[in-house]
Scaffold this motif. Structure first.
Motif, PDB file in Angstrom:
ATOM      1  N   PHE A 106       0.824  -1.222   0.000  1.00 44.39           N
ATOM      2  CA  PHE A 106       0.000   0.000   0.000  1.00 44.39           C
ATOM      3  C   PHE A 106       0.852   1.265   0.000  1.00 44.39           C
ATOM      4  O   PHE A 106       0.400   2.320  -0.429  1.00 44.39           O
ATOM      5  N   ASP A 107       2.071   1.142   0.512  1.00 51.15           N
ATOM      6  CA  ASP A 107       2.967   2.303   0.569  1.00 51.15           C
ATOM      7  C   ASP A 107       3.586   2.506  -0.810  1.00 51.15           C
ATOM      8  O   ASP A 107       4.751   2.209  -1.053  1.00 51.15           O
ATOM      9  N   GLN A 108       2.775   3.038  -1.703  1.00 51.88           N
ATOM     10  CA  GLN A 108       3.164   3.072  -3.112  1.00 51.88           C
ATOM     11  C   GLN A 108       4.421   3.882  -3.382  1.00 51.88           C
ATOM     12  O   GLN A 108       5.219   3.541  -4.238  1.00 51.88           O
ATOM     13  N   ASP A 109       4.591   4.980  -2.641  1.00 52.62           N
ATOM     14  CA  ASP A 109       5.771   5.822  -2.896  1.00 52.62           C
ATOM     15  C   ASP A 109       6.963   5.430  -2.020  1.00 52.62           C
ATOM     16  O   ASP A 109       7.975   6.132  -1.992  1.00 52.62           O
ATOM     17  N   ARG A 110       6.852   4.307  -1.295  1.00 52.92           N
ATOM     18  CA  ARG A 110       7.946   3.792  -0.465  1.00 52.92           C
ATOM     19  C   ARG A 110       8.452   4.818   0.543  1.00 52.92           C
ATOM     20  O   ARG A 110       9.639   4.887   0.836  1.00 52.92           O
ATOM     21  N   SER A 111       7.512   5.581   1.095  1.00 52.72           N
ATOM     22  CA  SER A 111       7.905   6.601   2.068  1.00 52.72           C
ATOM     23  C   SER A 111       8.020   6.019   3.470  1.00 52.72           C
ATOM     24  O   SER A 111       8.491   6.682   4.384  1.00 52.72           O
ATOM     25  N   GLY A 112       7.554   4.765   3.625  1.00 51.82           N
ATOM     26  CA  GLY A 112       7.555   4.171   4.964  1.00 51.82           C
ATOM     27  C   GLY A 112       6.325   4.562   5.756  1.00 51.82           C
ATOM     28  O   GLY A 112       6.181   4.194   6.919  1.00 51.82           O
ATOM     29  N   LYS A 113       5.449   5.323   5.129  1.00 53.40           N
ATOM     30  CA  LYS A 113       4.202   5.734   5.772  1.00 53.40           C
ATOM     31  C   LYS A 113       3.064   5.626   4.764  1.00 53.40           C
ATOM     32  O   LYS A 113       3.293   5.645   3.559  1.00 53.40           O
ATOM     33  N   ILE A 114       1.875   5.535   5.310  1.00 51.46           N
ATOM     34  CA  ILE A 114       0.693   5.500   4.450  1.00 51.46           C
ATOM     35  C   ILE A 114       0.037   6.876   4.510  1.00 51.46           C
ATOM     36  O   ILE A 114      -0.433   7.300   5.573  1.00 51.46           O
ATOM     37  N   ASP A 115       0.057   7.573   3.386  1.00 52.89           N
ATOM     38  CA  ASP A 115      -0.569   8.899   3.372  1.00 52.89           C
ATOM     39  C   ASP A 115      -2.068   8.778   3.065  1.00 52.89           C
ATOM     40  O   ASP A 115      -2.591   7.671   2.896  1.00 52.89           O
ATOM     41  N   ALA A 116      -2.735   9.908   3.019  1.00 53.48           N
ATOM     42  CA  ALA A 116      -4.197   9.894   2.887  1.00 53.48           C
ATOM     43  C   ALA A 116      -4.638   9.168   1.614  1.00 53.48           C
ATOM     44  O   ALA A 116      -5.576   8.364   1.640  1.00 53.48           O
ATOM     45  N   PHE A 117      -3.937   9.443   0.532  1.00 53.78           N
ATOM     46  CA  PHE A 117      -4.284   8.793  -0.732  1.00 53.78           C
ATOM     47  C   PHE A 117      -4.089   7.278  -0.627  1.00 53.78           C
ATOM     48  O   PHE A 117      -4.950   6.490  -1.028  1.00 53.78           O
ATOM     49  N   GLU A 118      -2.939   6.896  -0.071  1.00 53.39           N
ATOM     50  CA  GLU A 118      -2.631   5.466   0.050  1.00 53.39           C
ATOM     51  C   GLU A 118      -3.607   4.761   0.997  1.00 53.39           C
ATOM     52  O   GLU A 118      -3.992   3.614   0.764  1.00 53.39           O
ATOM     53  N   LEU A 119      -4.014   5.470   2.051  1.00 56.96           N
ATOM     54  CA  LEU A 119      -4.962   4.862   2.995  1.00 56.96           C
ATOM     55  C   LEU A 119      -6.315   4.628   2.330  1.00 56.96           C
ATOM     56  O   LEU A 119      -6.955   3.599   2.541  1.00 56.96           O
ATOM     57  N   ARG A 120      -6.714   5.580   1.516  1.00 52.22           N
ATOM     58  CA  ARG A 120      -8.002   5.425   0.828  1.00 52.22           C
ATOM     59  C   ARG A 120      -7.967   4.185  -0.063  1.00 52.22           C
ATOM     60  O   ARG A 120      -8.889   3.366  -0.068  1.00 52.22           O
ATOM     61  N   GLU A 121      -6.875   4.060  -0.813  1.00 53.63           N
ATOM     62  CA  GLU A 121      -6.721   2.891  -1.685  1.00 53.63           C
ATOM     63  C   GLU A 121      -6.644   1.601  -0.867  1.00 53.63           C
ATOM     64  O   GLU A 121      -7.225   0.576  -1.239  1.00 53.63           O
ATOM     65  N   ALA A 122      -5.929   1.669   0.261  1.00 52.58           N
ATOM     66  CA  ALA A 122      -5.754   0.486   1.105  1.00 52.58           C
ATOM     67  C   ALA A 122      -7.095   0.010   1.641  1.00 52.58           C
ATOM     68  O   ALA A 122      -7.449  -1.169   1.508  1.00 52.58           O
ATOM     69  N   ARG A 124     -10.037   0.715   0.594  1.00 54.49           N
ATOM     70  CA  ARG A 124     -10.906   0.294  -0.502  1.00 54.49           C
ATOM     71  C   ARG A 124     -10.568  -1.134  -0.913  1.00 54.49           C
ATOM     72  O   ARG A 124     -11.450  -1.959  -1.105  1.00 54.49           O
ATOM     73  N   SER A 125      -9.276  -1.414  -1.023  1.00 53.15           N
ATOM     74  CA  SER A 125      -8.896  -2.759  -1.471  1.00 53.15           C
ATOM     75  C   SER A 125      -9.190  -3.804  -0.396  1.00 53.15           C
ATOM     76  O   SER A 125      -9.335  -4.983  -0.695  1.00 53.15           O
ATOM     77  N   LEU A 126      -9.261  -3.367   0.870  1.00 54.56           N
ATOM     78  CA  LEU A 126      -9.643  -4.306   1.932  1.00 54.56           C
ATOM     79  C   LEU A 126     -11.161  -4.454   2.026  1.00 54.56           C
ATOM     80  O   LEU A 126     -11.674  -5.226   2.831  1.00 54.56           O
TER      81      LEU A 126
END
Ligand SMILES: [Ca+2]
Length: 199
Positions: A106-122, A124-126
């Motif tokens: 889910f950490d698409q940009d490999r930042s080591g954190k899940i940002d708002a966009f990534e959380l929404r996708e995460a 949703r996929s769950l």
């Protein structure tokens, strides 16, 4: 998102003393998991309490908040008893491996954190349909910098997902018509929500 190795996680039942007897490892448990359990069970009680689990999980390259640890225990025992036996530990072990893999994907940009966009996708996929308003609350709540970084780290990500998962399941139990609306008594509502607040 339970481990594939443990489809049945129950609170102890039957004897009122069942909770005092440690569970056993499922047949075929990886010896490494057993070794991890024994290492974590510092006082050799056959159970791992919240302090022992916190220490065990934090000793890896990863920090775990005490709150995440307690929420994990709640999730795997379905109770507020703050200790787990071999069976629950084993389930948790595999489940955490899955969480780690999910987090990294889910950490698409490999930042080591899940940002708002990534959380929404995460979420949703769950399979969770979360409105923007609720999403914003989740980010603020689980960002360990008080909402300033607008992103959540691994332990808080687990906490966030367990909270959304747990509350959604509790809601669905009451939403028998699957219409997105449920009726709770005051008592049931308090008992449903409080474990997630006080964990
Ligand atoms: Ca990220």
């Amino acid at each position: 998102m339970e481990g594939a190795h443990c489809h049945h996680v129950h609170a102890p039942f039957g004897s009122p003393f069942a909770g005092l007897i440690p569970s056993t490892f499922p047949p075929g448990t990886d010896p490494n998991v057993v070794a991890c359990f024994q290492l974590a069970d510092v006082d050799g009680s056959g159970f791992i309490d919240d302090v022992e689990l916190h220490k065990a999980l934090s000793s890896c390259d990863q920090t775990f908040s005490a709150r995440t640890v307690r929420l994990l225990m709640h999730h795997f025992t379905n109770s507020n008893v703050r200790k787990i036996g071999p069976r629950e530990f084993s389930c948790m072990f595999y489940s955490l491996q899955e969480w780690r893999a999910k987090f990294e994907s889910f950490d698409q940009d490999r930042s080591g954190k899940i940002d708002a966009f990534e959380l929404r996708e995460a979420l949703r996929s769950l399979g969770y349909r979360i409105s923007p308003v609720v999403m914003d609350l989740l980010i603020s709540r689980f960002d360990k910098y008080g909402g300033t970084s607008r992103a959540i780290e691994y332990d808080n990500f687990i906490e966030c997902c367990l909270t959304v998962k747990g509350l959604t399941e509790k809601f669905k139990e009451k939403d028998t018509a699957l219409c997105g609306s449920a009726t709770f008594t005051y008592e049931a509502f308090m008992l449903t929500v409080l474990p997630f607040l006080i964990a």
